[in-house]
Design a protein around this motif. Structure first.
Motif, mmCIF file in Angstrom:
data_model
loop_
_atom_site.group_PDB
_atom_site.id
_atom_site.type_symbol
_atom_site.label_atom_id
_atom_site.label_comp_id
_atom_site.label_asym_id
_atom_site.label_seq_id
_atom_site.Cartn_x
_atom_site.Cartn_y
_atom_site.Cartn_z
ATOM 1 N N PRO A 235 43.672 75.069 54.529
ATOM 2 C CA PRO A 235 45.023 74.582 54.243
ATOM 3 C C PRO A 235 45.227 74.442 52.738
ATOM 4 C CG PRO A 235 43.932 73.228 55.915
ATOM 5 C CD PRO A 235 42.880 74.095 55.303
ATOM 6 N N GLY A 236 46.481 74.489 52.289
ATOM 7 C CA GLY A 236 46.774 74.288 50.884
ATOM 8 C C GLY A 236 46.422 72.878 50.442
ATOM 9 N N SER A 237 46.029 72.711 49.184
ATOM 10 C CA SER A 237 45.632 71.381 48.685
ATOM 11 C C SER A 237 46.789 70.393 48.767
ATOM 12 C CB SER A 237 45.132 71.493 47.244
ATOM 13 O OG SER A 237 46.148 71.979 46.386
ATOM 14 N N TRP A 238 48.046 70.891 48.714
ATOM 15 C CA TRP A 238 49.194 69.981 48.779
ATOM 16 C C TRP A 238 49.259 69.239 50.108
ATOM 17 C CZ3 TRP A 238 53.026 70.587 52.476
ATOM 18 C CH2 TRP A 238 53.079 71.820 53.134
ATOM 19 N N ARG A 239 48.764 69.863 51.168
ATOM 20 C CA ARG A 239 48.790 69.204 52.485
ATOM 21 C C ARG A 239 47.843 67.996 52.496
ATOM 22 N NH1 ARG A 239 51.542 72.262 56.305
ATOM 23 N NH2 ARG A 239 51.894 74.453 55.756
ATOM 24 N N TYR A 240 46.680 68.121 51.871
ATOM 25 C CA TYR A 240 45.749 66.991 51.801
ATOM 26 C C TYR A 240 46.344 65.851 50.969
ATOM 27 C CZ TYR A 240 42.167 69.997 53.853
ATOM 28 O OH TYR A 240 41.458 70.821 54.699
#
Length: 495
Positions: A191-196
């Motif tokens: 997943p993209g880091s923005w989701r974390y």
């Protein structure tokens, strides 16, 4: 009640202070997720490169939609504060802004992402007014009330620093984190880091849920409610002859504080810093790559999603982005440093206001100590120090952060005092959400519009700095003028 006879802080009192501090800290944390996660999320969900013009276009729309949503529903939240109680609505705001980022982390479409960002903004707008009203009524001793309202609000500036640190940590370690069922980034196995980063929004809900049952509702509000003597809140009453002036003045002051924040400070890291003299060589190397990227993105936009032609058009964009990355990282580093100086300046400003309140300085005098220096530091920073080196400019940004962010603490302390008790939530919400977050944030669009008028300045960064200097100065002057209409608050306004 004198300082010597002030009641000692109980465990319950400390829980109130901790909850308020967490709430204010995560107000800023949640809002500043947007500039960190927004561009990456828009790029991924639109399935276009980060350099595509559509990303900047939608980032602007996201800012406007979230501010509009926060203003409208935050105003409704202020009315609910007076109808349903301070503690309960504050808790509602915190849970809204804690859970909505988690939902946003699982968004599969851009519309869903924008919706959940707007919901987060609504939660923040509700929580802030509820928290300052609650804090102003939970403590019965005047000195304790003023001290802890000022101190807890200072935690808001820590939110901006902490979210930046968390974002850096996630970017560094996201490859080893569990996927948790989140959609994978385009062309990636993770997943993209923005989701974390969005998932971390749940953090405040956990301690708040554990502590909330052990803290009281406002005793004054509850007693009047139970006795049937609590007046019904009314938006129309805010514009009655007795309250019209204070309603308009506080809304205007809030609009001015947010105007400088969004028209100057928020423009600085990405739209002004890249024009600093320290980055002249980087700009020179970036220009041919950026010109090439515009041509490549135009060709990309002519293709259809999911076609072989789009894959072929995307390949050279990735190569171009790889060449730009080390240069863009240098620009981002300087921008991040200016952002850090701004947050530190804001933190010191909030502490400064808290100290002035504790020692008993008049409220209008405190406001002048913030506004009058703004006449100098705002134009000095953006019209003069901008043309110096990055370090000198950063100190100027810190000074602007000091005089601007401190005004948010000032407003948070004075709003519960200038409105009668049955209108504290409604009046505070109108000033903060309509004046600040709906009108004041429009400076984010005003500054680029004015910047386009400075056609004699070839660099868009020079145009933005010049526009920010003049727009900021105009807003400060307007704020000083309307501040003459601000009444010195009375000890307590219960009726």
């Amino acid at each position: 009640m004198s300082e010597s006879t002030a009641p000692k802080l109980t465990v319950q009192s400390w829980l109130v202070i901790i909850i308020a501090s967490i709430g204010f800290l995560f107000d800023t944390y949640q809002l500043l997720m947007t500039p960190l996660a927004g561009p990456q999320a828009i790029s991924e969900l639109l399935k276009v490169p980060l350099s595509n013009p559509a990303v900047s276009e939608w980032a602007g729309k996201l800012l406007w939609l979230s501010a509009l949503s926060g203003g409208i529903f935050g105003l409704l939240g202020g009315w609910l504060i007076d109808r349903l109680g301070r503690k309960s609505v504050m808790a509602l705001g915190i849970f809204i802004y804690s859970l909505s980022p988690v939902a946003g982390a699982f968004a599969n479409t851009l519309n869903a992402f924008i919706f959940w960002r707007c919901v987060t903004f609504v939660g923040v707008c509700i929580e802030f007014v509820a928290a300052i009203t609650w804090m102003a009524e939970v403590f019965t001793d005047k000195k304790q009330k003023e001290r802890w309202l000022g101190i807890t609000q200072a935690f808001a500036s820590l939110g901006g620093i902490i979210v930046a640190w968390v974002n850096v940590w996630i970017i560094t370690h996201s490859k080893g984190l569990p996927h948790l069922g989140m959609p994978l980034a385009l062309g990636s196995t993770d997943p993209g880091s923005w989701r974390y980063l969005m998932l971390t929004g749940i953090i405040p809900a956990i301690p708040i849920a554990l502590m909330l049952p052990f803290v009281p509702e406002s005793k004054i509000w509850r007693e009047k409610k139970e006795a049937g003597t609590l007046k019904r809140p009314s938006f129309a009453e805010l514009f009655s002859p007795q309250l019209r002036r204070v309603t308009l003045v506080t809304a205007g002051l809030s609009a001015c504080a947010y105007g400088v924040a969004f028209g100057c400070l928020q423009q600085t890291p990405l739209r002004i810093v890249p024009g600093l003299s320290d980055l002249a060589n980087v700009r020179k190397q970036l220009k041919p790559l950026q010109d090439e990227a515009k041509t490549l993105n135009a060709a990309f936009d002519q293709t259809l999603p999911g076609t072989p032609e789009r894959g072929k058009a995307l390949a050279p964009i990735k190569v171009n982005a790889g060449k730009q990355k080390p240069l863009q990282d240098e620009v981002k580093k300087v921008g991040s440093e200016s952002q850090e100086y701004q947050e530190i300046g804001g933190l010191v400003g909030r502490i400064f206001v808290a100290l002035l309140i504790i020692i008993g300085i008049g409220r209008r005098a405190i406001l002048r100590t913030l506004q009058i220096p703004g006449l100098v530091v705002v134009p000095l920073t953006y019209l003069l120090l901008y043309h110096k080196d990055a370090s000198t400019f950063a100190w100027g940004v810190a000074a602007v952060g000091f005089v601007t962010t401190a005004q948010f603490s000032f407003l948070g302390e004075i709003l519960p005092k200038v409105f009668p008790m049955h209108l504290r939530g409604t009046g505070g919400s109108f000033a903060t959400n309509v004046g600040g977050r709906m009108i004041g944030t429009s400076a984010a669009f005003l500054t680029p519009t004015i910047a386009a008028k400075f056609t004699d300045l070839h660099s868009p960064f020079d145009q933005m700095a010049t526009a920010a200097g003049w727009i900021g100065l105009g807003i400060v002057i307007f704020g000083i003028l309307i501040a003459f209409g601000l009444p010195e608050p009375k000890e307590e306004n219960l009726d």
